[in-house]
Design an enzyme around this catalytic site. Structure first.
Site, mmCIF file in Angstrom:
data_model
loop_
_atom_site.group_PDB
_atom_site.id
_atom_site.type_symbol
_atom_site.label_atom_id
_atom_site.label_comp_id
_atom_site.label_asym_id
_atom_site.label_seq_id
_atom_site.Cartn_x
_atom_site.Cartn_y
_atom_site.Cartn_z
ATOM 1 N N GLY A 263 17.523 40.270 44.564
ATOM 2 C CA GLY A 263 17.242 41.635 44.971
ATOM 3 C C GLY A 263 15.986 41.761 45.804
ATOM 4 N N ASP A 264 15.405 40.633 46.194
ATOM 5 C CA ASP A 264 14.209 40.653 47.030
ATOM 6 C C ASP A 264 14.218 39.371 47.863
ATOM 7 O OD1 ASP A 264 11.526 41.229 48.033
ATOM 8 O OD2 ASP A 264 11.273 42.509 46.286
ATOM 9 N N ASP A 265 13.054 38.984 48.403
ATOM 10 C CA ASP A 265 12.996 37.804 49.265
ATOM 11 C C ASP A 265 13.452 36.555 48.511
ATOM 12 O OD1 ASP A 265 11.760 39.431 51.263
ATOM 13 O OD2 ASP A 265 9.837 39.153 50.259
#
Length: 480
Positions: A263-265
Site C-alpha cells: 500500500g506504499d512504496d
C-alpha cells in the site's frame, strides 16, 4: 552455492534432506509416545554465517496453536542461545505451526529460521508491543505521533552477524486492527514494523514471506553490510504505509530477488527527517537493488526520500519490473529537508500500467514539527536513467525542482514510453530542473535537450562492484 540460491528464488522451497520419520516408543505404562518430529529434522540453507548450536522454539515451551502467546518462549529461547555468541553462535528453529507472539529481541551471532509451514502471528494485544524511543534521526514517531513508538515484531539493536531466514516461512503482522485505529486517529504511538534492526552490521533477511504488516515491513537503520534477498511482501494496496523494504541511514546494502505488493512504496530509501536527520548526519550509500518486482498502484516502485536529510548517494538499481504502480523511481524532498540525493543510477526497467514513469518532487512537505530550517535546501544531482521500456502510461514525467534550487545533472537515455488510451495532453511537466536526454520517446521537455542518437549510451551505469557484492553466502546446516 550459486546452484543452491537459484533453487531458492521465487519459490524459496528447499527439499528437507533429513526427514527420518517418527519414532514410536512404549513407555512404562504401555502407552505409545512419539518423539517430536522437529527433533529429527535436518536441512541446509544459505547464510552469511553458520552456527554451532541449535534449538527449537518448542524446547522453551512454544506452542504453535495460533492462540497461545509465545512472547515469553521467544525471550527464553533467545536469552538462552545468547550465551553461545562467542562460541560458534546459535540458531533457533521455528517448526510448523502458527506461533502467536508479541515483539521480541534478537541477539548477535544468531539465526532465526522459519520452516515453510511455520507462521509467526503478530499479537493483537498492544501490551505485547513495548514502547521505545523515537529514532534520533526522526525526532518523533513516523506516524507523526509526539510520543514514542511500538517496537517491531522482530527487533534488534547493536548486533553483529544476525540472520532472519527460512524455507519461505511466513511472518503475518495481522495489521488490519492497526490500520483501522490509525485511520480513525485512535493511536497515541507510531505503529510497529515487522522487522527493524538498528546500529548493526552483517545482517541477512531472506527467503521469507511477510504479510499484513501494521506499517513498514523491513527497516534496517544505522546498519552496514545488509542483505535482503528472496523476500515476498504482501499487503492490500489500500493499506496505510505498508512500505516494503526501507534501508535507512545504511551503508553497503543489497536488495535482490524480491516480490512486493504493498500500500506504499515497494522500496523507500531514507536517511532521517528534517533538522533531526541533518543533525544525525548519517547517509544511506552504496545501495544495490536488482531483480525487484513491484505492484503498488498508489506509490512508487523505488522512492528516494522523502526522509533524506542525512543524504542518499551511490544507489544502483537494475532489472526492475513494475505492474500497475504509480511511478517508477521517485525522488521526494522539500524545503527544510536539507541533505542530498546524488549519484543515482537506474537501468533496465520494464513498467506496465503506470501513472508516471519519472517523478521528482521538491514540495513534498510533511515535516515532523515547525522547527525545521526553511533555508535547508536539498541537493539533487547526477540522476541517471537508461534502458527503460514502459507501456500503458498516463504521463511520461513530472519533474518539479525547487525555485532557486534546481535539480541538476539529470540524464535519461534509451527510454521508450507507450501511452495509455487516455493519456495526459502534456507528457513532460518540468520546472526547476536541468539535464540531458537521448533516444527518449515521447520527446522530453526543453529542460532535458536531446543530444542525438549518437549519445544514446549516455547515463552510464557504474561498472565497478560495491563491497556488498563481495559478501558471499555459505551453505549452513541444521540438525537436531
Amino acid at each position: 552455492m550459486d546452484e543452491l540460491w537459484t533453487s531458492l528464488r521465487r519459490t524459496q522451497v528447499l527439499n528437507i534432506i533429513g526427514l527420518l520419520g517418527v519414532l514410536v516408543l512404549l513407555n512404562t505404562n504401555g502407552v505409545e509416545s512419539r518423539k517430536r518430529a522437529h527433533d529429527l529434522v535436518s536441512f541446509q540453507y544459505p547464510a552469511i554465517s553458520c552456527r554451532a548450536h541449535s534449538a527449537s522454539l518448542e524446547d522453551f515451551g512454544g506452542v504453535g496453536d495460533g492462540t497461545t502467546s509465545n512472547t515469553k518462549a521467544f525471550k527464553a529461547a533467545i536469552d538462552h542461545l545468547s550465551q553461545f555468541a562467542t562460541v560458534g553462535g546459535s540458531q533457533l528453529y521455528i517448526p510448523p505451526g502458527k506461533w502467536l507472539t508479541g515483539s521480541f529481541n534478537l541477539t548477535s551471532h544468531f539465526t532465526l529460521y522459519l520452516h515453510k509451514d511455520a507462521v509467526l502471528l503478530g499479537s493483537q494485544d498492544e501490551r505485547e508491543w513495548p514502547l521505545i524511543e523515537p529514532l534520533p534521526s526522526y525526532g518523533r514517531g513516523r506516524d507523526n505521533a509526539e510520543g514514542g513508538r511500538y517496537s517491531s515484531l522482530i527487533f534488534g539493536t547493536n548486533l553483529t552477524d544476525v540472520v532472519i531466514t527460512g524455507d519461505n516461512g511466513t511472518i503475518n503482522g495481522q495489521g488490519e486492527p492497526w490500520w483501522t485505529k490509525f485511520r480513525a486517529k485512535q493511536l497515541k504511538y507510531t505503529r510497529p514494523y515487522l522487522i527493524e534492526i538498528l546500529y548493526s552490521e552483517n545482517v541477512q533477511i531472506s527467503s521469507l514471506t511477510l504479510i499484513n504488516s501494521p506499517s513498514w515491513n523491513i527497516h534496517p537503520t544505522y546498519c552496514s553490510n545488509v542483505i535482503v534477498q528472496g523476500i515476498t511482501i504482501l499487503a492490500p494496496v489500500t493499506s496505510p504505509n505498508t512500505d516494503g523494504i526501507n534501508p535507512d541511514s545504511c551503508t553497503n546494502t543489497r536488495i535482490e530477488d524480491c516480490y512486493i505488493v504493498s500500500g506504499d512504496d515497494c522500496v523507500a530509501v531514507k536517511s532521517g527527517w528534517d533538522e533531526y536527520g541533518i543533525s544525525f548526519g548519517m547517509p544511506t550509500k552504496q545501495l544495490v537493488i536488482r531483480r525487484l518486482t513491484c505492484i503498488s498502484p498508489f506509490s512508487a516502485v523505488i522512492a528516494l526520500g522523502s526522509e533524506m536529510s542525512g543524504g542518499i548517494e551511490d544507489v544502483r538499481a537494475e532489472d526492475i519490473t513494475a505492474i500497475h504502480s504509480e511511478s517508477g523511481v521517485r525522488i521526494k524532498s522539500a524545503v527544510g529537508r536539507g541533505g542530498f540525493v546524488k549519484d543515482i543510477y537506474v537501468r533496465g526497467m520494464t513498467l506496465k500500467t503506470m501513472k508516471w514513469v519519472f517523478w521528482m518532487t521538491g514540495n513534498y512537505g510533511d515535516h515532523p514539527d515547525n522547527k525545521y530550517d526553511p533555508k535547508a535546501l536539498p541537493v539533487i544531482q547526477n540522476i541517471n536513467y537508461r534502458d527503460i521500456v514502459a507501456e500503458n502510461v498516463t504521463m511520461a514525467a513530472k519533474l518539479e525542482g525547487i525555485p532557486g534550487d534546481k535539480f541538476s545533472e539529470i540524464c535519461i537515455s534509451n527510454a521508450t514510453i507507450g501511452l495509455s488510451a487516455k493519456p495526459k495532453k502534456l507528457q513532460w511537466d518540468c520546472t526547476d530542473v536541468e539535464g540531458i536526454s537521448s533516444g527518449v520517446t515521447p520527446k522530453p521537455c526543453e529542460m532535458l535537450p536531446d543530444q542525438g542518437p549518437e549519445k544514446i549510451k549516455q547515463c552510464n551505469f557504474p561498472e565497478d562492484s560495491l563491497p556488498i557484492d563481495n559478501l558471499k553466502l555459505r551453505t549452513c546446516y541444521y540438525k537436531k
